[in-house]
Design a protein around this motif. Sequence first.
Motif, mmCIF file in Angstrom:
data_model
loop_
_atom_site.group_PDB
_atom_site.id
_atom_site.type_symbol
_atom_site.label_atom_id
_atom_site.label_comp_id
_atom_site.label_asym_id
_atom_site.label_seq_id
_atom_site.Cartn_x
_atom_site.Cartn_y
_atom_site.Cartn_z
ATOM 1 N N UNK A 1 0.817 -1.212 0.000
ATOM 2 C CA UNK A 1 0.000 0.000 0.000
ATOM 3 C C UNK A 1 0.853 1.266 0.000
ATOM 4 N N UNK A 2 1.919 1.274 0.819
ATOM 5 C CA UNK A 2 2.698 2.495 0.964
ATOM 6 C C UNK A 2 3.388 2.879 -0.342
ATOM 7 N N UNK A 3 3.847 1.874 -1.121
ATOM 8 C CA UNK A 3 4.488 2.181 -2.399
ATOM 9 C C UNK A 3 3.468 2.747 -3.387
ATOM 10 N N UNK A 4 2.285 2.125 -3.441
ATOM 11 C CA UNK A 4 1.246 2.608 -4.353
ATOM 12 C C UNK A 4 0.808 4.017 -3.976
ATOM 13 N N UNK A 5 0.637 4.262 -2.668
ATOM 14 C CA UNK A 5 0.207 5.587 -2.218
ATOM 15 C C UNK A 5 1.261 6.645 -2.495
ATOM 16 N N UNK A 6 2.528 6.259 -2.388
ATOM 17 C CA UNK A 6 3.626 7.193 -2.647
ATOM 18 C C UNK A 6 3.656 7.627 -4.107
ATOM 19 N N UNK A 7 3.263 6.735 -5.019
ATOM 20 C CA UNK A 7 3.402 6.986 -6.450
ATOM 21 C C UNK A 7 2.122 7.462 -7.118
ATOM 22 N N UNK B 1 -3.630 7.674 -16.667
ATOM 23 C CA UNK B 1 -4.543 8.789 -16.437
ATOM 24 C C UNK B 1 -5.509 8.458 -15.298
ATOM 25 N N UNK B 2 -5.997 7.241 -15.276
ATOM 26 C CA UNK B 2 -6.953 6.802 -14.248
ATOM 27 C C UNK B 2 -6.353 6.906 -12.847
ATOM 28 N N UNK B 3 -5.056 6.555 -12.712
ATOM 29 C CA UNK B 3 -4.430 6.546 -11.398
ATOM 30 C C UNK B 3 -3.455 7.710 -11.197
ATOM 31 N N UNK B 4 -3.491 8.681 -12.107
ATOM 32 C CA UNK B 4 -2.683 9.908 -11.983
ATOM 33 C C UNK B 4 -1.195 9.611 -11.832
ATOM 34 N N UNK B 5 -0.714 8.626 -12.594
ATOM 35 C CA UNK B 5 0.723 8.362 -12.659
ATOM 36 C C UNK B 5 1.251 9.183 -13.828
ATOM 37 N N UNK B 6 1.543 10.439 -13.551
ATOM 38 C CA UNK B 6 1.752 11.422 -14.621
ATOM 39 C C UNK B 6 2.968 11.110 -15.489
ATOM 40 N N UNK B 7 4.043 10.607 -14.888
ATOM 41 C CA UNK B 7 5.229 10.340 -15.707
ATOM 42 C C UNK B 7 4.969 9.203 -16.691
ATOM 43 N N UNK B 8 4.254 8.171 -16.258
ATOM 44 C CA UNK B 8 3.906 7.083 -17.174
ATOM 45 C C UNK B 8 3.026 7.606 -18.302
ATOM 46 N N UNK B 9 2.132 8.517 -17.981
ATOM 47 C CA UNK B 9 1.267 9.100 -19.012
ATOM 48 C C UNK B 9 2.101 9.829 -20.063
ATOM 49 N N UNK C 1 -8.310 11.938 -22.832
ATOM 50 C CA UNK C 1 -7.512 11.897 -21.609
ATOM 51 C C UNK C 1 -6.669 13.160 -21.418
ATOM 52 N N UNK C 2 -7.102 14.253 -22.041
ATOM 53 C CA UNK C 2 -6.511 15.577 -21.805
ATOM 54 C C UNK C 2 -5.004 15.605 -22.047
ATOM 55 N N UNK D 1 -1.687 9.457 -6.277
ATOM 56 C CA UNK D 1 -2.653 10.060 -5.349
ATOM 57 C C UNK D 1 -4.001 9.337 -5.353
ATOM 58 N N UNK D 2 -4.324 8.677 -6.472
ATOM 59 C CA UNK D 2 -5.582 7.936 -6.529
ATOM 60 C C UNK D 2 -5.500 6.700 -5.637
ATOM 61 N N UNK D 3 -4.401 5.942 -5.734
ATOM 62 C CA UNK D 3 -4.223 4.799 -4.845
ATOM 63 C C UNK D 3 -4.165 5.259 -3.385
ATOM 64 N N UNK D 4 -3.552 6.428 -3.121
ATOM 65 C CA UNK D 4 -3.474 6.914 -1.745
ATOM 66 C C UNK D 4 -4.867 7.148 -1.177
ATOM 67 N N UNK D 5 -5.730 7.774 -1.996
ATOM 68 C CA UNK D 5 -7.093 8.031 -1.538
ATOM 69 C C UNK D 5 -7.862 6.725 -1.337
ATOM 70 N N UNK D 6 -7.649 5.756 -2.241
ATOM 71 C CA UNK D 6 -8.385 4.501 -2.150
ATOM 72 C C UNK D 6 -7.928 3.640 -0.974
ATOM 73 N N UNK D 7 -6.621 3.622 -0.715
ATOM 74 C CA UNK D 7 -6.078 2.673 0.249
ATOM 75 C C UNK D 7 -5.908 3.244 1.650
#
Length: 355
Positions: free
Chosen positions: A197-203, A268-276, A302-303, A205-211
């Motif tokens: 969880x901590x790695x996903x939340x760190x990378x 885009x869904x999980x706001x991983x901007x660098x991957x986008x 996807x803007x 913001x969507x995973x952080x909110x969910x988890x």
Amino acid sequence: MTTPTTVSTCTVVTEEGKHVFEIFDYSKLRGMGNGEFIRSATFSVGGYDWAIRFYPDGLSANSMNFSVHLELLSKNTIARAGCDLSLVDQTTGLPTSVHKTDLRVFNSSGNSRFAPMGCEFMGRSYFEASPYLRDDHLTIQCIATVRKEPHVSAPGLLKEIEVPPSNIAEHLGNFLDAEEGVDVTFSVGGESFTAHKVVLAMRSPVFRAELFGRMREANEQVVMIEEMQPDVFRALLHFIYTDSLPDMDDPEGKANGEMIHHLLVAADRYAVDRLKLVCQSILCKNLDVETVSTTLALAYQHNCERLKDICLEFITSSSSVMDSVVATQGYKNLKTTCPYALVDAFEKSRKFHKA
């Protein structure tokens, strides 16, 4: 006994400078005559004096062009330099490179003191209908790069201790593969994935909110991921842990185009901007007549503003390209799924061809 090692270094030093030449009342300069010019103020780069020459009626007789040149003004000297001459779009303020000279010798006593050395620059009729000229005003930008003499240091004892490159991404990737300390499970298309969880939340913001927020996923043993393929989620996890794409035969090849599309949607869904951004970079390098419509629709959905502009520029680059795109199935789909993209393409084409 360790044999002492001495070291000397050779460093190539370059200096870069930018000069902007604003020209007002352009129409009053027309008719000066071939070979007549306006010279900018003198500016210094790399210890040499330079200026921009602007020929409203061109250099040669009966020229239908106007000319712009960088000139070395310093006397009795040779400079090793290059330049990038640009015109500034008056509607956006952004420069567009029109001529680029790589590092070469400028000799103050000959024609090589100019860049470019030829007469051609841009057709006058095209220029006067372009956004580079507005309200009788144009802006020329020159970036000059001067290479100085190489500097060789005095010898000294080698005191450096070699430090290997960072391997944190490798360690995190191994941590994911080993499934040590995992504390969350995802179910994606019938497959299960464990993570931290901590790695996903760190990378993300969507995973952080969910988890870690108040969303129901924070209290669930298994988090369900809908509308995503297992391979795409696996690649998303790989990037989150390693900041790189998983192994592909050719990540920028057409065979992986669909995967890159899906990864962009996931990013885009999980706001991983660098991957986008990584996905957009790959897609824009592989634009062709067959793929541009699908990529344009994706960019709108996807803007992805820069990717959208690149697609529109590709479509409107020429009438033959536009005709070929219109004949594809992707274009037919675009008319249904993203009709407003066609409006933008039409307006861009109209501005480009307006006389």
